[in-house]
Design an enzyme around this catalytic site. Structure first.
Site, mmCIF file in Angstrom:
data_model
loop_
_atom_site.group_PDB
_atom_site.id
_atom_site.type_symbol
_atom_site.label_atom_id
_atom_site.label_comp_id
_atom_site.label_asym_id
_atom_site.label_seq_id
_atom_site.Cartn_x
_atom_site.Cartn_y
_atom_site.Cartn_z
ATOM 1 N N GLU A 65 0.832 -1.199 0.000
ATOM 2 C CA GLU A 65 0.000 0.000 0.000
ATOM 3 C C GLU A 65 0.865 1.246 0.000
ATOM 4 O O GLU A 65 1.981 1.250 0.532
ATOM 5 C CB GLU A 65 -0.944 -0.022 1.207
ATOM 6 C CG GLU A 65 -1.983 -1.117 1.053
ATOM 7 C CD GLU A 65 -2.970 -1.203 2.201
ATOM 8 O OE1 GLU A 65 -2.742 -0.561 3.250
ATOM 9 O OE2 GLU A 65 -3.966 -1.912 2.049
ATOM 10 N N CYS A 112 -1.180 6.519 9.703
ATOM 11 C CA CYS A 112 0.031 5.892 10.184
ATOM 12 C C CYS A 112 -0.255 4.583 10.910
ATOM 13 O O CYS A 112 -1.105 4.526 11.784
ATOM 14 C CB CYS A 112 0.715 6.829 11.157
ATOM 15 S SG CYS A 112 2.196 7.473 10.486
#
Ligand code: SF4
Length: 341
Positions: free
Chosen positions: A85, A335
């Site tokens: 990703e 994150c």
């Protein structure tokens, strides 16, 4: 794109060298995503290339755009079927930042991180890292977006310094004015504290930015949160950062994921401040506080008040502090949420 392979193919087939420059400019400067888009090449040559060489080594499988349109997550397929990703984040109003992956999975296994829970599948090649940029830039161009990618941070899936050679080659490609041409100051590499990597990076790329995911300033807790700390404890990390700052004269970005009840007490803020001062003066650090994003583990996100309190304690101690806006939480692009699903 594998430019070396393309160069060999052209030579072996007696095709003039200027064709290499045409392809390079079309792919790296104008972000062509397929041979059909490179119309400067004769149709017959495009056809032959289509069967031998990939324009991108990553294939876009899925795109998710956050509700606020400030984050775009790409799921890319690799040629061996693995998935990675990559996330575009709008940190500035007029430019995107791209967060790239360096490994499929990650061997560090930080317990709060969706990537770490999957373990390491393999390192990415230099092209697989660079092509995340080219494919994202191609996507923006195809969408008619005026805005470009202004900076890159190596902070997606993986620990960059455990794949140092590929990362170094990708940084060179991104910084090369003949290729992508980003200034080195717009390229950042984020490490979980890999000490030999920090030392090499200081020598190889003194103009790039270094970020360190610290998350705790005491060995016992950091060993739990960032297991790489058991190999490179805080005393070694401190020395490496001290030498990095001494030789590059650059500031270090300190990433600190704030986990409620784990690393966000007053005494932990004081300990963080004290540890940073053992490395260098406060002016050499920017502390990025990242309020935890849920990844399905046992950790809790702190309230906004607790985040502000922690940030305020560090600021009062003379440190520059930023609290990361959580972009892309609704698409699991924030994150620690990248999992290559
Ligand atoms: S936080 Fe970074 S170093 Fe830790 S497991 Fe996740 S990807 Fe790896």
């Amino acid at each position: 794109m594998d430019l070396k392979k393309l160069s060999v193919f052209l030579k072996e087939n007696g095709i003039p060298a200027f064709r290499l420059n045409q392809v390079r400019d079309a792919v790296y400067k104008r972000f062509a995503g397929s041979w059909d888009e490179i119309t400067a090449l004769p149709a017959g040559l495009r056809e032959r290339l289509r069967h031998g060489i990939f324009v991108h080594s990553v294939e876009l499988l899925e795109t998710q755009v956050s509700k606020k349109r400030d984050a775009i997550k790409f799921c890319f397929g690799l040629k061996d079927g693995l998935r990675i990703e990559t996330v575009l984040l709008k940190l500035l109003a007029d430019k995107w930042s791209l967060c790239v992956s360096t490994q499929a999975g990650c061997p560090v296994r930080c317990p709060f991180c969706a990537t770490g829970r999957k373990g390491l599948k393999r390192n990415l090649s230099p092209d697989e890292i660079t092509d995340q940029f080219l494919a994202a830039a191609h996507y923006l161009k195809a969408k008619g977006g005026e805005q470009k990618i202004g900076s890159v941070i190596f902070m997606g899936m993986g620990e960059p310094f455990l794949n140092y050679d590929s990362v170094a080659e990708a940084v060179r490609t991104m910084a090369d004015p003949e290729l992508i041409g980003l200034g080195q100051r717009h390229i950042s590499v984020s490490t979980a504290g890999h000490v030999p990597g920090i030392r090499r990076f200081a020598r190889d790329f003194p103009q790039c930015n270094l970020a360190v995911s610290l998350h705790a300033a005491e060995d016992a807790l950091r060993g739990d949160l960032v297991p790489l700390n058991r190999t490179y404890p805080l005393s070694q990390l401190s020395k490496a950062l001290k030498d990095y700052i001494f030789s590059t004269k650059r500031r270090v970005f300190v990433e600190y994921v704030l986990l409620e009840g784990v690393n966000n007490s007053r005494s932990q803020a004081a300990r963080l401040n004290a540890w940073l001062r053992t490395v260098a003066a406060p002016k050499y650090f920017v502390v990025n506080i990242i309020p935890y994003n849920r990844t399905g583990g046992p950790y809790k996100a702190p309230t906004r008040e607790r985040v502000q309190l922690f940030a305020g304690l560090l600021e009062a101690a003379g440190l520059e502090v930023t609290v990361r806006k959580s972009l892309g939480e609704d698409i699991a692009g924030a994150c620690g949420q990248l999992a290559g699903k």
